[in-house]
Every structure is written in C-alpha cells, then in structure tokens.
Design a protein around this motif. Structure first.
Motif, PDB file in Angstrom:
ATOM      1  N   ALA A  97       0.822  -1.218   0.000  1.00 22.42           N
ATOM      2  CA  ALA A  97       0.000   0.000   0.000  1.00 22.42           C
ATOM      3  C   ALA A  97       0.854   1.266   0.000  1.00 22.42           C
ATOM      4  O   ALA A  97       0.315   2.382  -0.033  1.00 22.42           O
ATOM      5  N   GLY A  98       2.176   1.109   0.070  1.00 21.53           N
ATOM      6  CA  GLY A  98       3.068   2.277   0.078  1.00 21.53           C
ATOM      7  C   GLY A  98       2.961   3.082   1.360  1.00 21.53           C
ATOM      8  O   GLY A  98       3.120   4.307   1.347  1.00 21.53           O
ATOM      9  N   GLU A  99       2.703   2.384   2.464  1.00 23.23           N
ATOM     10  CA  GLU A  99       2.503   3.075   3.743  1.00 23.23           C
ATOM     11  C   GLU A  99       3.699   2.907   4.667  1.00 23.23           C
ATOM     12  O   GLU A  99       4.223   1.796   4.813  1.00 23.23           O
ATOM     13  N   ALA A 100       4.087   4.001   5.320  1.00 23.45           N
ATOM     14  CA  ALA A 100       5.099   3.916   6.378  1.00 23.45           C
ATOM     15  C   ALA A 100       4.433   3.339   7.620  1.00 23.45           C
ATOM     16  O   ALA A 100       3.226   3.495   7.822  1.00 23.45           O
ATOM     17  N   ALA A 101       5.219   2.659   8.438  1.00 22.11           N
ATOM     18  CA  ALA A 101       4.600   2.001   9.590  1.00 22.11           C
ATOM     19  C   ALA A 101       5.602   1.784  10.715  1.00 22.11           C
ATOM     20  O   ALA A 101       6.817   1.841  10.513  1.00 22.11           O
ATOM     21  N   VAL A 102       5.023   1.554  11.881  1.00 21.29           N
ATOM     22  CA  VAL A 102       5.797   1.181  13.067  1.00 21.29           C
ATOM     23  C   VAL A 102       5.302  -0.181  13.534  1.00 21.29           C
ATOM     24  O   VAL A 102       4.087  -0.419  13.587  1.00 21.29           O
ATOM     25  N   VAL A 103       6.245  -1.059  13.858  1.00 19.77           N
ATOM     26  CA  VAL A 103       5.906  -2.365  14.414  1.00 19.77           C
ATOM     27  C   VAL A 103       6.694  -2.503  15.716  1.00 19.77           C
ATOM     28  O   VAL A 103       7.901  -2.234  15.732  1.00 19.77           O
ATOM     29  N   LYS A 110      18.494 -13.057  15.342  1.00 22.25           N
ATOM     30  CA  LYS A 110      18.662 -12.636  13.949  1.00 22.25           C
ATOM     31  C   LYS A 110      17.713 -13.410  13.029  1.00 22.25           C
ATOM     32  O   LYS A 110      17.136 -12.830  12.103  1.00 22.25           O
ATOM     33  N   VAL A 111      17.524 -14.706  13.294  1.00 18.97           N
ATOM     34  CA  VAL A 111      16.617 -15.482  12.414  1.00 18.97           C
ATOM     35  C   VAL A 111      15.179 -14.969  12.505  1.00 18.97           C
ATOM     36  O   VAL A 111      14.419 -15.099  11.544  1.00 18.97           O
ATOM     37  N   TYR A 112      14.801 -14.404  13.642  1.00 23.08           N
ATOM     38  CA  TYR A 112      13.457 -13.802  13.740  1.00 23.08           C
ATOM     39  C   TYR A 112      13.405 -12.548  12.868  1.00 23.08           C
ATOM     40  O   TYR A 112      12.431 -12.306  12.147  1.00 23.08           O
ATOM     41  N   ARG A 113      14.477 -11.746  12.961  1.00 22.89           N
ATOM     42  CA  ARG A 113      14.500 -10.515  12.150  1.00 22.89           C
ATOM     43  C   ARG A 113      14.546 -10.847  10.664  1.00 22.89           C
ATOM     44  O   ARG A 113      13.977 -10.117   9.841  1.00 22.89           O
ATOM     45  N   ASP A 114      15.210 -11.965  10.319  1.00 20.25           N
ATOM     46  CA  ASP A 114      15.243 -12.366   8.906  1.00 20.25           C
ATOM     47  C   ASP A 114      13.832 -12.574   8.366  1.00 20.25           C
ATOM     48  O   ASP A 114      13.570 -12.333   7.188  1.00 20.25           O
ATOM     49  N   LYS A 115      12.929 -13.031   9.220  1.00 19.02           N
ATOM     50  CA  LYS A 115      11.530 -13.239   8.803  1.00 19.02           C
ATOM     51  C   LYS A 115      10.853 -11.913   8.456  1.00 19.02           C
ATOM     52  O   LYS A 115       9.900 -11.877   7.676  1.00 19.02           O
ATOM     53  N   PHE A 123      15.437  -1.820  11.723  1.00 21.04           N
ATOM     54  CA  PHE A 123      15.274  -2.267  13.106  1.00 21.04           C
ATOM     55  C   PHE A 123      15.794  -1.176  14.033  1.00 21.04           C
ATOM     56  O   PHE A 123      16.936  -0.718  13.865  1.00 21.04           O
ATOM     57  N   VAL A 124      14.946  -0.751  14.944  1.00 21.12           N
ATOM     58  CA  VAL A 124      15.366   0.228  15.950  1.00 21.12           C
ATOM     59  C   VAL A 124      15.503  -0.538  17.255  1.00 21.12           C
ATOM     60  O   VAL A 124      14.509  -0.945  17.861  1.00 21.12           O
ATOM     61  N   TYR A 125      16.737  -0.781  17.617  1.00 21.20           N
ATOM     62  CA  TYR A 125      17.034  -1.631  18.769  1.00 21.20           C
ATOM     63  C   TYR A 125      17.129  -0.771  20.029  1.00 21.20           C
ATOM     64  O   TYR A 125      18.005   0.085  20.133  1.00 21.20           O
ATOM     65  N   ASP A 163      25.771  -5.790   9.644  1.00 16.84           N
ATOM     66  CA  ASP A 163      25.186  -6.201   8.356  1.00 16.84           C
ATOM     67  C   ASP A 163      23.676  -6.049   8.340  1.00 16.84           C
ATOM     68  O   ASP A 163      23.031  -6.379   7.349  1.00 16.84           O
ATOM     69  N   GLU A 164      23.094  -5.555   9.424  1.00 12.73           N
ATOM     70  CA  GLU A 164      21.641  -5.353   9.484  1.00 12.73           C
ATOM     71  C   GLU A 164      21.357  -3.856   9.491  1.00 12.73           C
ATOM     72  O   GLU A 164      22.039  -3.101  10.203  1.00 12.73           O
ATOM     73  N   VAL A 165      20.354  -3.430   8.720  1.00 11.10           N
ATOM     74  CA  VAL A 165      19.994  -2.013   8.705  1.00 11.10           C
ATOM     75  C   VAL A 165      19.296  -1.711  10.026  1.00 11.10           C
ATOM     76  O   VAL A 165      18.195  -2.195  10.286  1.00 11.10           O
ATOM     77  N   HIS A 166      19.992  -0.946  10.862  1.00  7.03           N
ATOM     78  CA  HIS A 166      19.434  -0.715  12.194  1.00  7.03           C
ATOM     79  C   HIS A 166      19.937   0.576  12.821  1.00  7.03           C
ATOM     80  O   HIS A 166      20.938   1.157  12.370  1.00  7.03           O
ATOM     81  N   VAL A 167      19.208   0.966  13.860  1.00 12.82           N
ATOM     82  CA  VAL A 167      19.573   2.113  14.687  1.00 12.82           C
ATOM     83  C   VAL A 167      19.550   1.613  16.123  1.00 12.82           C
ATOM     84  O   VAL A 167      18.640   0.885  16.508  1.00 12.82           O
ATOM     85  N   ASN A 168      20.556   1.974  16.895  1.00  7.83           N
ATOM     86  CA  ASN A 168      20.543   1.638  18.324  1.00  7.83           C
ATOM     87  C   ASN A 168      20.100   2.848  19.133  1.00  7.83           C
ATOM     88  O   ASN A 168      20.630   3.944  18.942  1.00  7.83           O
TER      89      ASN A 168
END
Ligand SMILES: Nc1ncnc2c1ncn2[C@@H]1O[C@H](COP(=O)(O)OP(=O)(O)OP(=O)(O)O)[C@@H](O)[C@H]1O
Ligand SMILES: O=C(O)[C@H](O)[C@@H](O)[C@H](O)[C@H](O)CO
Length: 189
Positions: A97-103, A110-115, A123-125, A163-168
């Motif tokens: 839908a081209g929508e920005a979102a927060v989850v 890591k295998v959960y994030r791979d999903k 990922f905002v850790y 190697d993961e796109v993230h912010v701490n």
C-alpha cells in the motif's frame, strides 16, 4: 520536521541506514528489544507525531502464547515462527500500500529478524542493560509479562549486527518523547 538536538544525538549509539535506503520505499520501523525496554511507549509517541500505521506484535500472538508467557514460561522458536509470519504478512500489506509504519516486536534473534526483513525495514534496537530494563519493568503494572521473564529474553538476545539495517537507541537517558524524537531524527522522518 524534527529538530534533533545534541541530547537526542547521544541517545543514538549506532546507525547503519544507507543514505539512499528510503529512496524508493517508505520506512517500516521495527522497534525491537527485550520485554519492557520501552518499545510500545516510543511507538505511541512516533505514531502520535507522524500518523504512522502501527502494529503491536503482542496483538498478533495466539492466546496460547500469551497464556504461556503469563504463566512464566518463555516461548520457543516453534511458538514464534507462525507469529512472526503473521507480522511479516502485515508488513507486506503496508509495503504493497506504500505506507510507512511502526511495528513493536521483540525480534530477539537474527533469524526472527530475517523473517521480517524487507526493503524499507529498519530495526530500531532499544538497548539497555538488564538493570536498566528491570528498573522499567519493576514499575510497570497490569502487564501479562512479568519481570521474572526478563532473564530468559536476555538469554536469547542477539543484538543487530553491522550487516543489518538498524539504529541503536540507548535507553535510560531520556524521556519517551525525547527517545521518539531521537529515532525520528536518525530516520529523517
Ligand atoms: N523513556 C522512558 N523513561 C522511563 N520509563 C519509560 C520510558 N519508556 C518506557 N518507560 C516505561 O517502561 C515500561 C516498559 O515500557 P513498554 O511497556 O513500552 O515496553 P515494551 O518494550 O513495549 O514492553 P513489552 O515488550 O513487554 O510489551 C513502562 O512502564 C513504561 O512506562
Ligand atoms: O518473543 C517473545 O518472547 C515475545 O514477543 C515477548 O517479547 C513478549 O511478547 C513481549 O515482550 C510482551 O511483553
């Protein structure tokens, strides 16, 4: 527009988002970390300010998972796979839908994030020590997840790698709105 102050900058301790990452996709912000680190609180501030679509991962758990956690038993991988699949489907709908979102999702391994990983997902850790998170959890009331579950979450936690796109986000330095502003600044929302 967000005015990021020096105080906000200190809260962000890592940012691996490539410069052009959101050139063709809207951000899908997955706030992750152990129970009680503050995911839902920051999500509320972000959605209020920016009107983003929002999925709280706890709402996607089958009742059996909630009952299990409420009785003090940590979930297994087998408990989590179908749950992560439903969350991934929700993310795919937002992307379509081209929508920005927060989850908000613990996404501890890591295998959960791979999903959940897709173009546009960041990922905002929310990173804190056991004591910092326990301090938050010990003052929280009326939640099915009891503080005694915290160690089991740290036991399996794999922090996002370079190697993961993230912010701490380093927790415990600011109030929730400032944390949300720091995240917004890091993402150029
Ligand atoms: N920046 C903050 N400063 C102080 N307390 C905070 C901050 N952010 C959140 N809290 C408090 O910490 C507790 C945990 O926050 P919250 O419920 O948002 O965590 P969560 O990561 O969503 O937890 P869960 O995964 O268990 O649902 C709450 O009582 C909340 O009010
Ligand atoms: O993967 C997990 O073990 C779960 O997602 C937990 O993290 C809880 O749902 C959440 O923290 C509720 O407090």
């Amino acid at each position: 527009m967000t005015i990021a102050t020096e105080a906000h900058a200190n809260i962000i301790t890592a940012n691996t988002i490539p410069a052009d990452y959101f050139a063709n996709t809207k951000p899908i912000i997955v706030l992750m970390g152990v129970c009680g680190c503050g995911k839902s609180t920051v999500a509320a501030h972000l959605t209020d300010r920016y009107g983003l679509k929002y999925a709280e991962a706890d709402d996607f758990h089958p009742q059996a998972n909630i009952d299990k956690m409420a009785s003090g038993i940590p979930l297994t991988d087998e408990d989590r796979w179908p749950w992560l699949d439903t969350l991934a489907a929700w993310i795919d709908e937002r992307i379509a839908a081209g929508e920005a979102a927060v989850v908000t999702c613990s996404a501890l391994k890591k295998v959960y994030r791979d999903k959940l990983r897709r173009p546009g997902v960041v990922f905002v850790y929310m990173q804190g020590t056991f004591d910092e998170v326990m301090e938050r959890l010990s003052h929280r009331e009326g939640h099915f997840m009891k503080p005694s579950m915290l160690q089991s979450q740290f036991d399996i936690l794999e922090e996002p790698g370079d190697d993961e796109v993230h912010v701490n986000v380093h927790i415990g330095l600011a109030d929730p709105d400032q944390e949300a502003m720091a995240v917004a600044g890091a993402l150029n929302l």
